[in-house]
Design a protein around this motif. Sequence first.
Motif, PDB file in Angstrom:
ATOM      1  N   TYR A  33       0.840  -1.201   0.000  1.00 31.68           N
ATOM      2  CA  TYR A  33       0.000   0.000   0.000  1.00 31.68           C
ATOM      3  C   TYR A  33       0.875   1.250   0.000  1.00 31.68           C
ATOM      4  O   TYR A  33       1.929   1.272   0.626  1.00 31.68           O
ATOM      5  N   TYR A  35       0.419   5.343   1.031  1.00 28.63           N
ATOM      6  CA  TYR A  35      -0.400   6.356   1.684  1.00 28.63           C
ATOM      7  C   TYR A  35       0.350   7.691   1.642  1.00 28.63           C
ATOM      8  O   TYR A  35       1.572   7.732   1.574  1.00 28.63           O
ATOM      9  N   LEU A  43      -3.540   9.893   7.361  1.00 22.38           N
ATOM     10  CA  LEU A  43      -3.007   9.225   6.180  1.00 22.38           C
ATOM     11  C   LEU A  43      -4.114   9.031   5.154  1.00 22.38           C
ATOM     12  O   LEU A  43      -5.208   8.597   5.477  1.00 22.38           O
ATOM     13  N   PHE A  45      -5.105   7.134   1.629  1.00 21.98           N
ATOM     14  CA  PHE A  45      -4.778   6.001   0.780  1.00 21.98           C
ATOM     15  C   PHE A  45      -4.550   6.449  -0.659  1.00 21.98           C
ATOM     16  O   PHE A  45      -5.305   7.260  -1.200  1.00 21.98           O
ATOM     17  N   LEU A  91       4.085   7.244   2.743  1.00 21.81           N
ATOM     18  CA  LEU A  91       4.316   6.028   3.515  1.00 21.81           C
ATOM     19  C   LEU A  91       3.909   4.803   2.715  1.00 21.81           C
ATOM     20  O   LEU A  91       2.895   4.804   2.012  1.00 21.81           O
TER      21      LEU A  91
END
Lengths: 115, 118
Positions: A33, A35, A43, A45, A91
Amino acid sequence: GAGVSQSPSNKVTEKGKDVELRCDPISGHTALYWYRQSLGQGLEFLIYFQGNSAPDKSGLPSDRFSAERTGGSVSTLTIQRTQQEDSAVYLCASQQEGGAWYEQYFGPGTRLTVT
Amino acid sequence: AQTVTQSQPEMSVQEAETVTLSCTYDTSESDYYLFWYKQPPSRQMILVIRQEAYKQQNATENRFSVNFQKAAKSFSLKISDSQLGDAAMYFCAYRSGDKGGSQGNLIFGKGTKLSVKP
């Protein structure tokens, strides 16, 4: 074992330039993932890769953002023609596949500053 | 769309005391999971505790426990015997369970900055 790593740790770029951010997930984790964490925000997505399936790109904010995952492992997030509003911490997280539900392990992030 | 709200931008607690961080969420789904993550200055997100919506029993992990009120859509985190190392940003997060399986993106609140006073 080794955790999720991201590079670079910090990146300063000029408005209009392209940037590439790298994520190395935990070995064997099938899900990955991305983010974005903007100042004072939670955060957000961006994109989700699961094995060989087509990625879920529903969180990408514009067509300037793209990501790929090569060989089911390393992922690169590319931002083209960067804008000041792209400044944020990006992230990456990886997750193991399994019957029970597993946590997402996060990397330390890349702080992107667009000047 | 699901949303997560943390109404306390900042909280402070005395060392060894107890503090509760609030989180509410909005969803029409019946199957979902809730999480609390801790983010110290190093930026590394660390899972603190998690709760399955179908479980009535509140999750507990050592000094950390939750008060899960499904009808009220509330998911608060209680930290007992607070320690200096607990100082960090705390994020509440939601993940849909309707797709089945164990994966899917997280939806985060904006976080609560917790300070611990010695």
